[in-house]
Design a protein around this motif. Structure first.
Motif, PDB file in Angstrom:
ATOM      1  N   PHE A   1      15.035   4.246  19.993  1.00  0.00           N
ATOM      2  CA  PHE A   1      16.381   4.018  19.395  1.00  0.00           C
ATOM      3  C   PHE A   1      16.891   4.556  20.234  1.00  0.00           C
ATOM      4  O   PHE A   1      17.687   4.718  21.301  1.00  0.00           O
ATOM      5  CB  PHE A   1      16.476   5.587  18.413  1.00  0.00           C
ATOM      6  N   TYR A   2      18.361   3.741  19.862  1.00  0.00           N
ATOM      7  CA  TYR A   2      19.633   3.720  20.871  1.00  0.00           C
ATOM      8  C   TYR A   2      20.871   4.471  19.717  1.00  0.00           C
ATOM      9  O   TYR A   2      21.078   3.182  18.919  1.00  0.00           O
ATOM     10  CB  TYR A   2      19.969   2.274  21.374  1.00  0.00           C
ATOM     11  N   GLY A   3      21.494   5.028  20.508  1.00  0.00           N
ATOM     12  CA  GLY A   3      22.787   5.414  19.778  1.00  0.00           C
ATOM     13  C   GLY A   3      24.024   4.329  19.987  1.00  0.00           C
ATOM     14  O   GLY A   3      24.604   4.513  21.294  1.00  0.00           O
ATOM     15  N   ALA A   4      24.156   3.590  19.906  1.00  0.00           N
ATOM     16  CA  ALA A   4      24.789   2.305  20.467  1.00  0.00           C
ATOM     17  C   ALA A   4      26.621   2.137  19.562  1.00  0.00           C
ATOM     18  O   ALA A   4      26.324   2.386  18.602  1.00  0.00           O
ATOM     19  CB  ALA A   4      24.259   0.689  20.544  1.00  0.00           C
ATOM     20  N   ASP A   5      27.364   1.430  20.507  1.00  0.00           N
ATOM     21  CA  ASP A   5      28.608   1.161  20.061  1.00  0.00           C
ATOM     22  C   ASP A   5      28.914   1.797  18.968  1.00  0.00           C
ATOM     23  O   ASP A   5      29.845   2.461  17.743  1.00  0.00           O
ATOM     24  CB  ASP A   5      28.645   0.067  19.298  1.00  0.00           C
ATOM     25  N   ILE A   6      28.704   3.418  19.276  1.00  0.00           N
ATOM     26  CA  ILE A   6      29.335   5.056  18.653  1.00  0.00           C
ATOM     27  C   ILE A   6      31.322   4.699  19.403  1.00  0.00           C
ATOM     28  O   ILE A   6      31.333   4.416  20.511  1.00  0.00           O
ATOM     29  CB  ILE A   6      28.516   5.815  19.080  1.00  0.00           C
ATOM     30  N   ASP A   7      32.278   4.543  18.060  1.00  0.00           N
ATOM     31  CA  ASP A   7      33.400   4.417  18.303  1.00  0.00           C
ATOM     32  C   ASP A   7      33.768   5.882  18.248  1.00  0.00           C
ATOM     33  O   ASP A   7      33.975   6.410  17.934  1.00  0.00           O
ATOM     34  CB  ASP A   7      33.844   3.795  17.094  1.00  0.00           C
ATOM     35  N   THR A   8      34.388   5.553  19.201  1.00  0.00           N
ATOM     36  CA  THR A   8      35.419   7.349  20.457  1.00  0.00           C
ATOM     37  C   THR A   8      36.277   7.417  19.408  1.00  0.00           C
ATOM     38  O   THR A   8      36.848   8.770  19.117  1.00  0.00           O
ATOM     39  CB  THR A   8      35.333   7.215  21.450  1.00  0.00           C
ATOM     40  N   LYS A   9      36.998   6.483  18.880  1.00  0.00           N
ATOM     41  CA  LYS A   9      37.920   7.504  17.909  1.00  0.00           C
ATOM     42  C   LYS A   9      37.755   8.121  16.667  1.00  0.00           C
ATOM     43  O   LYS A   9      38.249   8.891  15.982  1.00  0.00           O
ATOM     44  CB  LYS A   9      39.426   5.776  17.902  1.00  0.00           C
ATOM     45  N   VAL A  10      36.533   7.423  16.254  1.00  0.00           N
ATOM     46  CA  VAL A  10      35.721   7.838  15.361  1.00  0.00           C
ATOM     47  C   VAL A  10      35.258   9.134  15.336  1.00  0.00           C
ATOM     48  O   VAL A  10      36.089  10.728  14.648  1.00  0.00           O
ATOM     49  CB  VAL A  10      34.748   7.598  14.459  1.00  0.00           C
ATOM     50  N   HIS A  11      34.201   8.840  16.694  1.00  0.00           N
ATOM     51  CA  HIS A  11      33.516  10.224  16.921  1.00  0.00           C
ATOM     52  C   HIS A  11      33.877  11.090  17.807  1.00  0.00           C
ATOM     53  O   HIS A  11      32.936  12.154  18.053  1.00  0.00           O
ATOM     54  CB  HIS A  11      31.710   9.962  17.388  1.00  0.00           C
ATOM     55  N   GLY A  12      35.099  10.869  18.199  1.00  0.00           N
ATOM     56  CA  GLY A  12      35.049  11.651  19.588  1.00  0.00           C
ATOM     57  C   GLY A  12      34.983  11.055  21.207  1.00  0.00           C
ATOM     58  O   GLY A  12      33.788  10.501  21.154  1.00  0.00           O
ATOM     59  N   SER A  13      35.459  11.105  22.599  1.00  0.00           N
ATOM     60  CA  SER A  13      35.261  10.575  23.537  1.00  0.00           C
ATOM     61  C   SER A  13      34.936  12.028  24.158  1.00  0.00           C
ATOM     62  O   SER A  13      34.545  12.999  24.399  1.00  0.00           O
ATOM     63  CB  SER A  13      36.612   9.899  24.082  1.00  0.00           C
ATOM     64  N   GLY A  14      34.298  11.458  25.568  1.00  0.00           N
ATOM     65  CA  GLY A  14      32.675  12.790  26.329  1.00  0.00           C
ATOM     66  C   GLY A  14      34.215  12.742  26.997  1.00  0.00           C
ATOM     67  O   GLY A  14      34.011  14.120  27.742  1.00  0.00           O
ATOM     68  N   PHE A  15      35.555  11.551  28.111  1.00  0.00           N
ATOM     69  CA  PHE A  15      36.210  12.300  28.702  1.00  0.00           C
ATOM     70  C   PHE A  15      37.360  13.071  27.440  1.00  0.00           C
ATOM     71  O   PHE A  15      37.821  13.562  26.290  1.00  0.00           O
ATOM     72  CB  PHE A  15      37.020  10.914  29.322  1.00  0.00           C
ATOM     73  N   PRO A  16      38.365  14.330  28.501  1.00  0.00           N
ATOM     74  CA  PRO A  16      39.009  15.003  28.205  1.00  0.00           C
ATOM     75  C   PRO A  16      40.189  14.068  27.002  1.00  0.00           C
ATOM     76  O   PRO A  16      40.575  12.821  27.523  1.00  0.00           O
ATOM     77  CB  PRO A  16      39.448  16.278  29.373  1.00  0.00           C
ATOM     78  N   LYS A  17      41.228  14.708  26.598  1.00  0.00           N
ATOM     79  CA  LYS A  17      42.051  13.958  26.405  1.00  0.00           C
ATOM     80  C   LYS A  17      43.727  14.901  25.784  1.00  0.00           C
ATOM     81  O   LYS A  17      43.439  16.281  25.494  1.00  0.00           O
ATOM     82  CB  LYS A  17      42.132  13.471  25.056  1.00  0.00           C
TER      83      LYS A  17
END
Length: 2047
Positions: A398-414
């Protein structure tokens, strides 16, 4: 080859795009590179693993490269498996469940087959590998065993069956056939085959012969047919040729060859039955393309040979040049055949759940966590490619691909912190100032907004190129590395070619396969094909950058999380056109609109920021747009509309439109058709929009070319900058190996040549050719250039103009338009329509560029002229505006003609005069009358003056002000009216001033205002100070004399009223003696009035006296200071309150306080005086008395605090001394230092405390003892003295305080005694020194004082303390090891030497070790009471000897001796039992007893024990297997109960089946047998339990047995499960089986295997006999049941009337037994149920047939449907076959009847000739044949054929259902209305309204010798006369024959028939000899249904059409004279019709 790695410094890392640009020259030739950030750059991961939830994708690794048509293989497997299961009589079940997961039998079979089959897998012990292949894992460790049993149960017999048929495994062949060229199988069944057979039958019936042309056209199709089908194909071609002769519909392109064929027939005309007629597809004339959904260009639509879907040739991917030969299959059908390449959706997981799943996968795959960690990266890579290329087993990740960071959040700080605002943060990188993606307004996921990727081991990303060939960057947040593979742009074409070569089938099925990201290929395979592949391993915290057009792929080496996004620096523009062409070639929609991105970028990158690459790309886009617009204009496109919406093409669009052909965004322009709304195409594909005329087309454009040229000029760079920018920016080659889009021929070719120099130089940024992916066709080379020195003629630098002819035509149009426009503007007086036409024509050049010239200025003038026209129209309305009039008058000459221009000029002059008068007057003051005259004049003019509203308002205000002032001045002082307000007067004065008018009334108003102002000033002055009340009353009287009202009057009135009210309130308050608060409020309210009153001072005095009394009482009750008390007394004196009682009490308290202060001062003085004698010092009691007296005064005094503080200190010291004294004599006496501290603190106090004197004696005694002890201790090391030490120890007991010296003395004493004890206890091992002077005869532990060794006295007896070396005490007297440890611990505390303690510790450790060994032997670990670890007898003897040597008493010595004796006795008995002479099997009970004894013994038994243990292990394994196979999972029942249920159920069903003999009432022994259906499913009596009665069979069942609620027992419509199964619903049987189930219901195979296993044991177990009985009885029962079912099957082959072999009651009893027996007999359920269903159905069928001589076909069809629903096998049931034959005959008759009915309808209305007579005869014969059909056919159809086969009417024609008929009231004859001289009813009329009452037909009139009352045609009248042999009867006075000219309508007008005949007689006949009005319609028809006028023949209609100049369908040729005659006749008919219509209008009362 490894990709390059870059490690930027901190300075280089500041700008990401600048750094990537710097390394591009080195990195781009590799396609990818790795970037390692500087040390210390580690952004935190900002997502919560437990909260982030995302959808995963499932990847099957072994299908990433080679897809072996898994779906087809699975279908083949399941088809064979179902067939095999049906052959055994077993119903097919779903996939079984194992460990909570469904096991796919197909994949399990395949996995075992790949390993050689069941036997080899078992022999090689490969079931673990099989379990891993099917991804099954059980937590209990029995995965292999459980999976093997599951295979044995479901697949083993199937495997052997397949092997016996010639195949070693159940897997079908793996080599697939070509996906889109399969030929039909011989004698295949399907739509085409059915069509061919039906066509052959019809061809034989019609007697048609196959022409030669048809034979030639069939040659291409016959190649795939067998010889048996040729006749059918010939028939098809014959029918097609015949259809072409009868009808020629619009032809479409054939999908079989190059010719055109008729649309009749085709694959969609397949029939349900071979004998059904050919049918034409409903949508054959409305074919639609499945891709563009358009029906245009039908001749370019190709049909799929499987699904008949249509596709345009040019819409395919890639576009097709011509119709393919042979069979062709569409993409959808190919996708079904080749299993569409796409990943499936996986579960939705959180990041934490995904991590756990990924780790579990690694553990399961590699065999444990440690094994997974030991796998190297090289091993991982090898394993991955092995699975992808050669993997046969299913490996799903299984691969969690193309996860929208605008919806689920980014791994980088904002945010704005260090990492949130860092340029390398992927949230910021796309919007970098140097990235073109910053111009994209939308947040496109994956492009502008990063995507996150959560991977597990082996999850992969397949070969692909980024969208639009963008750059991409990937950052690995955490986790295992990623393996990357990259191919640079120069190798992209080779990669695609290699993949097409190796995966040809997949690319045929899915040409755009590489766009789907689902295909992998080994890099080594690509390298072998010459593809340059570079590799990289991305570690945690590193970046990977991919370059434009670089293919890349890879996989994850473990659990990790990454984030990726695109970016596009300016150098990406080198690939802009290549990416667009690639999307267009594959008909794929892009992510962004390329042209929109360029234009947005051009708005910013201008001037110094301009780039040569941007200029090049802008020039290319503008050139192509200009070229196409001019080309389409030259081709006739004249409608151009500017797009005004920002999104889409029209207002309201929410998305950008795309081309219907190539799917590209339509940003710059689009073409649409007015007749085909909703379809839009780009300029390249206008010819493929539709087939309408180009005049219907409209070109929509967003920017004119002039604006695009300006944008192009804005990004222009200097020529020297172009030459210095380098080769990679100056010239870029993009070689696209794609077929040229031939959509618009030369236009596209010119497009591709835009900007191409004559001699291109092949240079790119990477030193090679930039290749884009597309199908391998003819290459098209595209070059960009920046100068116009070479190539085609250019009008602008870098812009190619259209050809000369196009521009000449365009300039000619412009010149003509400009000439017309100039004439209109110059001469004027034109028509308005001319101006509108010019403006409409100008739309044809607004889209153009600078070549339009000054035409745009002319258009602006025309727009102004049109605006002038609109202004004139406005001025002609109600009220014109002055500026509009001025515009109308000022335009000379007027551009258009209007009749009211002179009137408008006059109105303008009058308006100007009025405006001038207004301006002259200006702001001057005028009278009201003059103003009124001026306003009236302006209102009379019909002009909208802007000054007029203001002047009207001015006049109205002036009139209002004058009227108001007059009313005010006329009011007297004593007037009762309302006085005017002063403020209102001033406003009126201001309004009069603003109005600018003169008013005499203003002077009187001014005087009044002055008087008011004077009075107001006086009032304000008085109100500003405190005023007496009488003065206020005087001011109010003055105000009342004025004629104006002011606000101050009201203020005065209110103030006076308040003052008077307050005086009354104050008097009442004093009188009532209100509370202080209330009186104080009254006083304050009076003071706030500001009025002088005497009552205020009086109230203030009363309030002051009462307030002092209140404060004095509070002082008396509360603690006060002396100063405050003095103040209160002084205040009382101030207002004379000395005589009050309160004053006397307070004065007395003050006197006592002063005296107390003097006493305190004396005491403190005595304490502070050092000369005071000790005896004279005050005591603690004196201080306490003084404090008590001061407290009684209840005052706050300063000396009181010091006194109480001194008393508290003394009491604290007293308490400390008491506490020390209380601890004396206890177990914890006080320490000497505590007493010393108390005495030290007492020195600071000078008071006498008695408690301290009592402690002084004990303190001095202890201090003296400490001195002696210190002397002894200090001399002990040199001269130890035992007596001195003993004396100190004795004196220590009488001391009251504890000291450190005391502890040292006691410790020294204890050490000496411990050493003596060690010497006694360990006399044989340790030598301890005795101190000097010590008494050796004294027992060491015998002490009389407190000592730490006192606790040891209970552990060591006196005997042990007195023993010496060689004289050991007995075992019971020895101390335990715990005593030794206590001795060792105290020895350490008292300071015994280390050497002595180490020796004692060694002895103790030895004793502990021996004791632990004995405990292990005695208390060995056990399981269920059985000892697991054992020792030998010798080891036990050795252990016992060591225990006896120890000086301690160790546990277990006696037990060891008993164990040895007991073991010897067991060994003797075991030898007697096991080694006996007879070879009989040992009973399990005897062996079990020995085994249990042995298991409980801690001593091993050697070979005897091993043999007995093997017996027990075998029996245990057998019992476990028995429980697993027999017991119900999770049932919890004991095995005894389970076996009891099993044996009981088998005995019950066996006994009952023996009693079943075809329904006999006696059993096998001759006794009476019970009824077979009386019992429940449990075969128990009903009893008192809740039961239900079946409404069908009336049997009773326990509610618990059938799983029904008890409340349902009251229901009267309950149906039992057996009856439900008989109805075809066997689901209830499964529920009952589960309810009745008490065991695991093992199969017979398992029971036989268990029996064999029991017999193979060394011991005899009781379960063996029970198993034997179960197997024997079940086999007997099963054989009996099968015999009954076989007998029933034989009986079913007979007719329904014969007696059945097995009654229903017997079958129900057998079915109950199947449900009841606890052995798996589920495979019998379906067969017994099917027999039961068949029996019921046969009885119903017999009743249906028996109750009716001829049952209806519908009833028989319902019976067949019920039989099919009940799954009755037709091949086994004669009744079913009989009914099926009857229905078939009925259907054949019906089909034939429908065919005849259709033939009859085609002949309707025709005369009955020989051919029609034959048809009617066949119909009558077919009607007669209905009697021979065994079933009743459709009565309606039968009667319809019978009626319509008879001739009707006088015309004797075939029945026509469209012609209404009339029935005679006196006979049964029917006639057409027009044939008997009546008017036929119209569509809106009812027959009853038109038909005459009591109608008598001509035959009845002739028979009755009566005159027929209506007009008949002559031929009909003659025929009647001939038939009856006499002259026809006349109507009224004349005969009906020969008087047709006298036919009149009801209104007296001649009918149309008579007029026509009259005209015909005049005209005669034509040259051809045919009468002008001939045919059967020559009479008075009165109406017709074929669209012709009444009474006009078809020939006449053709002549009229030719005469009018309209071509006739019949091809008639007429001379001029004939045409004139026809027109005369038509003219006369028109004239008559007009007169008829006028008469109708007059009759209706209308004019």
């Amino acid at each position: 080859m490894e990709a390059p790695v870059f490690r930027p410094t901190e300075q280089e890392f500041a700008d990401p795009l600048a750094f990537i640009a710097g390394v591009r020259e080195a990195a781009e030739p590799c396609g990818i590179c790795r970037i390692v950030p500087p040390p210390g750059w580690k952004p935190p991961f900002c997502l919560d693993p437990k909260r982030v939830r995302f959808r995963t994708r499932a990847q099957v690794l072994n299908q990433l490269q080679s897809r072996r048509l898994e779906a087809c293989e699975a279908d083949s497997f399941w088809a064979e498996y179902r067939k095999f299961a049906q052959g055994l009589g077993r119903p097919h079940q779903r996939n079984p469940i194992l460990g909570g997961r469904e096991v796919d039998l197909y994949r399990l079979s395949k996995a075992v087959s790949l390993r050689g089959g069941f036997e080899k897998v078992t022999a090689k012990k490969e079931w673990k590998d099989v379990a891993r292949a099917v991804q099954v894992h059980l937590g209990n460790g029995n995965t292999s065993y459980s999976l093997r049993n599951l295979y044995q149960k479901h697949l083993l017999e199937f495997e052997r069956h397949m092997a016996a048929d010639g195949g070693a495994a159940a897997t079908p062949p793996r080599t697939p056939s070509p996906p889109h060229r399969p030929g039909p199988a011989p004698h295949s069944e399907g739509p085409i085959a059915n069509l061919c057979q039906a066509a052959a039958q019809m061809a034989r019936q019609e007697g048609l012969q196959m022409p030669e042309s048809a034979a030639s056209r069939a040659s291409s199709r016959r190649a795939s047919l067998t010889s048996g089908d040729e006749e059918a194909v010939d028939a098809l071609l014959v029918l097609g040729a015949a259809a072409e002769q009868l009808q020629e519909p619009k032809a479409k392109k054939s999908k079989f060859g190059q010719g055109d064929v008729s649309e009749v027939g085709g694959p969609s005309a397949a029939l349900d039955t071979p004998l059904a007629p050919i049918r034409v597809p409903d949508n054959i004339h409305t074919l639609l393309c499945e891709l563009c959904e358009g029906g245009h260009h039908e001749n370019q639509i190709v049909l799929c040979d499987e699904c008949d879907r249509g596709y345009h040739l040019f819409c395919m991917v890639p576009p097709l040049e011509r119709v393919p030969e042979g069979d062709w299959f569409c993409p959808k059908c190919l996708a079904k055949k080749t299993e569409r390449c796409a990943f499936k959706d996986g579960p939705e997981l959180t990041l934490a759940e995904f991590s756990e799943m990924a780790r579990a996968f690694e553990r399961n795959y590699w065999g444990g966590a440690q094994a997974a960690q030991r796998v190297t990266p090289q091993k991982l890579e090898e394993e991955f490619w092995t699975i992808v290329e050669k993997g046969e087993d299913l490996v799903e990740v299984f691969y969690g691909a193309d996860i929208d960071t605008k919806v689920h959040g980014s791994g980088f700080p904002k945010g704005q912190d260090t990492y949130g605002a860092h340029p390398w943060n992927l949230n910021n990188l796309p919007k970098n100032p140097n990235s073109l993606l910053k111009h994209i307004p939308d947040d496109i996921p994956g492009v502008v907004v990063p995507w996150m990727y959560v991977g597990m081991q082996f999850s992969s990303f397949c070969w692909h190129v980024e969208d639009h060939m963008f750059y991409s960057i990937n950052y690995l947040h955490w986790g295992a590395p990623k393996r990357w593979y990259g191919v640079p742009s120069r190798g992209a074409a080779k990669l695609e070619e290699a993949m097409r070569t190796h995966l040809a089938d997949q690319f045929d099925a899915c040409p755009d396969l590489l766009f789907n990201l689902v295909t992998m290929m080994n890099p080594q395979v690509l390298r072998n094909c010459g593809v340059p592949v570079y590799e990289a391993i991305q570690e945690e915290g590193e970046f990977v950058v991919t370059f434009p057009n670089a293919y890349h792929a890879g996989f994850n080496m473990g659990l990790n999380c990454a984030e990726a996004v695109n970016f596009a620096p300016v150098d990406w523009l080198r690939f802009g056109k290549a990416s667009c062409d690639r999307y267009r070639s594959f008909r794929r929609q892009g992510v962004v609109a390329h042209e929109e991105l360029l234009l947005r970028a051009a708005q910013e990158l201008q001037g110094a920021k301009a780039s040569p690459l941007l200029q090049c790309e802008i020039n290319r886009v503008v050139s192509s747009e200009a070229l196409l617009r001019h080309r389409h204009w030259s081709n006739g496109l004249r409608k151009f509309v500017k797009i005004k919406s920002a999104i889409g093409l029209k207002e309201g669009d929410e998305e950008d439109a795309t081309c219907s052909i190539c799917r590209q965004y339509l940003h710059l322009s689009a073409v649409t058709c007015a007749s085909c709304p909703g379809r839009y195409v780009c300029l390249l594909h206008m010819s493929q929009l539709c087939e309408c005329n180009v005049s219907q087309y409209t070109l929509l454009y967003r920017h004119p070319l002039l604006q695009l040229e300006e944008i192009s000029d804005s990004v222009r760079v200097k020529e020297e900058e172009v030459h210095t920018c380098g080769p990679e920016e100056a010239k870029v080659e993009t070689k696209i190996e794609a077929k040229e889009d031939t959509s618009d021929g030369q236009v596209v070719g010119a497009m591709n040549r835009v900007g191409t120099p004559d001699d291109p130089v092949q240079v790119d940024a990477a030193g090679g050719v930039v290749d884009a992916a597309s199908p391998p066709q003819r290459p098209v080379t595209v070059k960009f250039t920046f100068n116009g020195r070479k190539g085609k003629k250019r009008g602008r630098e870098g812009t190619m103009l259209p050809n000369t002819e196009t521009m000449a035509s365009f300039r000619g149009f412009l010149a003509a338009w400009k000439q017309r426009a100039e004439n209109v503007i110059k001469n004027g007086g034109s028509r308005v329509a001319e101006i509108d036409n010019l403006l409409n024509d100008s739309e044809q050049f607004l889209w153009a560029g600078s070549e339009v010239g000054d035409a745009r200025k002319l258009r602006e003038k025309l727009l102004s002229a049109k605006d002038w026209v609109a202004t004139v129209k406005r001025c002609s309305g109600h009220r014109a505006k002055l500026e509009d009039l001025e515009k109308v008058v000022s335009w000379q000459p007027p551009p258009a003609r209007f009749s009211n221009l002179s009137a408008l000029r006059s109105l303008y002059e009058a308006s100007r005069d009025w405006v001038a008068r207004c301006a002259e007057q200006g702001d001057k003051v005028m009278s009201v009358d003059a103003l009124e005259v001026l306003v009236t004049k302006g209102q009379s003019l019909n002009v909208d003056f802007p000054q007029l509203p203001g002047m009207e308002t001015r006049l109205k205000n002036a009139l209002d002000v004058r009227s108001t002032l007059q009313n005010i001045l006329n009011m007297g002082p004593d007037s009762c009216g309302v006085r005017a307000d002063a403020v209102h007067l001033r406003r009126l004065q201001q309004r009069a001033s603003h109005a600018g008018v003169e008013m005499p009334e203003l002077q009187g108003v001014q005087k009044l205002l002055e008087a008011v102002q004077k009075w107001q000033d006086k009032v304000r002055q008085r109100l500003g100070m405190t005023v007496p009340l009488p003065e206020l009353r005087e001011l109010l009287e003055e105000a009342m004399e004025l004629r104006a009202y002011t606000p101050e009057v009201g203020t005065l009135q209110v103030l006076i009223k308040k003052a008077e009210d307050w005086s009354a309130l104050a008097a009442a308050s004093v009188k009532r003696q209100d509370s202080l608060k209330k009186m104080r409020e009254v006083l304050h309210s009076g003071e706030r009035l500001g009025v002088v009153m005497k009552e205020v001072e009086e109230l203030r005095g009363v309030l002051r006296r009462r307030e002092w009394e209140a404060s004095a009482k509070r002082a008396q009750n509360n603690r006060q200071t002396i100063a405050s008390l003095q103040e209160i007394l002084a205040e009382a004196i101030s207002f004379g309150a000395e005589d009050s009682e309160l004053y006397a009490a307070l004065s007395n308290r003050l006197t006592k306080a002063m005296a107390w202060n003097e006493q305190v001062s004396a005491l403190m003085k005595a304490l502070d005086d050092d000369s005071t004698h000790e005896g004279d010092k005050p005591s603690l009691e004196d201080l306490e008395a003084l404090v008590k007296a001061g407290t009684a005064l209840h005052l706050r005094m300063e000396t009181m605090q010091r006194t109480t503080s001194l008393l508290a200190s003394c009491n604290a010291l007293k308490s400390r001394a008491a506490k020390i004294a209380s601890r004396i004599g206890t177990t914890s006496p006080p320490h000497l230092e505590e007493a010393a501290k108390v005495f030290e603190d007492a020195l600071g106090l000078k008071l006498k405390i008695p408690q301290l004197e009592e402690l002084r004696t004990s303190f001095d005694k202890t201090t003296a003892w400490c001195g002696k002890a210190r002397a002894v201790l200090e001399g002990w090391s040199t001269e130890p003295s035992g007596p001195a030490l003993g004396e100190l120890c004795g004196e220590a007991g009488g001391l009251h305080f504890k000291t450190d010296e005391m502890d040292d003395v006691l410790a020294l004493d204890a050490r000496m005694r411990i050493q003596a004890l060690i010497g006694r206890v360990f006399a044989d091992h340790v030598a301890a020194d005795i101190p000097c002077g010590w008494n050796d005869q004294l027992v060491p532990l015998d002490v009389q004082h407190a000592s730490p060794i006192t606790a040891l006295k209970a552990m060591f007896s006196d005997a042990v303390q007195a023993q010496t070396a060689g004289q050991r005490v007995s075992l019971p007297d020895r101390p335990e090891p715990e005593a030794g440890f206590a001795l060792l611990r105290i020895a350490e505390e008292v300071g015994v030497s280390e050497s002595i303690r180490s020796e004692v510790d060694q002895i103790l450790q030895t004793a502990v070790h021996v004791q632990s060994q004995m405990k292990q032997a005695l208390q060995a670990p056990s399981h269920n009471g059985f000892v697991a670890a054992k020792k030998t007898v010798d080891e036990v003897f050795s252990l016992l000897g060591e225990a006896l040597k120890s000086p301690f008493r160790l546990e277990g010595i006696i037990e060891l001796e008993e164990i040895i004796d007991k073991h010897r006795r067991w060994e003797t008995r075991a030898k007697e039992v096991i080694l006996r002479q007879d070879k009989a099997r040992l009973p399990w009970s005897e062996a079990q007893g020995l085994i249990q004894e042995l298991q409980k013994s801690p001593v091993s038994a050697g070979s005897l024990g091993e043999r007995l243990s093997s017996f027990a292990d075998n029996v245990k394994a057998f019992m476990d297997q028995l429980k697993c196979d027999v017991a119900r999972p999770g049932g919890g029942s004991k095995m005894g109960q389970v076996f009891g249920h099993l044996v009981s159920s088998v005995r019950t069903v066996h006994r009952r089946v023996d009693c079943t003999d075809m329904g006999s009432t006696t059993d096998c022994n001759g006794h009476d047998a019970p009824r077979q259906t009386d019992d429940c499913l449990c075969f128990q009596s009903r009893g008192n339990e809740a039961a239900l009665s079946c409404s069908d069979c009336k049997e009773w069942f326990h509610a618990k047995c059938v799983g029904a609620p008890v409340a349902q027992s009251k229901s009267k419509k309950w149906v039992c499960p057996l009856c439900q199964a008989a109805r075809g619903h066997p689901e209830a049987l499964a529920v009952c089986s589960g309810k009745l189930r008490k065991t695991g219901r093992p199969s017979l195979t398992k029971l036989e295997a268990l029996l064999q296993g029991a017999r193979a044991l060394e011991v005899c177990i009781p379960e063996e006999e029970q198993l034997s009985e179960i197997v024997t009885l079940f086999n007997s029962w099963q054989a009996r049941v099968l015999g009954l079912l076989d007998s029933n099957d034989e009986a079913r082959k007979l007719q329904a009337g014969d007696a059945p072999a097995v009654p229903e009651a017997v079958l129900r009893s057998v079915l109950k037994g199947v449900l009841h027996v606890e052995v798996d007999a589920s495979w019998l359920l379906e067969r017994v149920s099917e027999a039961l269903r068949s029996e019921r159905w046969r009885r119903k069928a017999a009743a249906t047939v028996k109750n009716s001589l001829k049952p209806p076909i519908d009833s028989l069809q319902r019976l067949l449907g019920e039989g099919c629903a009940l799954h009755i096998d037709p091949s086994k049931d004669a009744t079913f076959l009989s009914i099926q034959a009857s229905v078939s005959q009925g259907r054949q008759w019906t089909d034939r009847a429908q065919t005849l009915y259709g033939d009859l309808r085609r002949c309707s209305g025709q005369p009955i000739d020989d051919r029609n007579s034959e048809l009617l005869r066949r119909i009558r014969d077919h009607v007669a044949a209905a009697e021979a059909v065994p079933c009743r056919v459709d009565a309606t159809l039968l009667e319809g054929l019978r009626e319509k086969s008879m001739p009707y009417c006088l015309c004797a024609t075939v029945y026509d259902e469209n012609r209404p008929m009339l029935g005679c009231e006196f006979c049964d004859r029917w006639y057409h209305y027009e044939c008997v001289g009546l008017k036929s009813p119209q569509e809106h009329e009812v027959d009853e309204e038109v038909a005459p009452d009591n109608y008598r037909c001509p035959h009845c009139c002739m028979e009755a010798a009566q005159a027929y009352p209506h007009c008949l045609q002559r031929d009909h009248a003659d025929a009647l006369a001939r038939q009856y042999g006499r002259q026809a009867p006349e109507r009224d006075s004349g005969s009906i024959s020969g008087h047709m000219d006298g036919c009149k309508r009801e209104n007296g007008d001649p009918c149309a028939g008579s007029v026509e005949r009259g005209a015909a007689s005049e005209a005669g006949t034509s040259d051809g000899g045919s009468p002008l009005l001939a045919g059967p319609s020559g009479g008075c028809a009165g109406g017709s249904g074929n669209g012709r006028p009444l009474g006009i023949s078809p020939a006449a209609v053709d002549e009229f059409m030719v005469a009018l100049g309209v071509p006739s369908a019949g091809g008639l040729v007429m001379t001029v004279e004939d045409q004139l005659r026809a027109l005369d006749v038509l003219e006369q008919m028109i004239k008559n019709k007009k007169e008829e219509l006028r008469a109708q209008l007059c009759g209706n009362g209308r004019r």
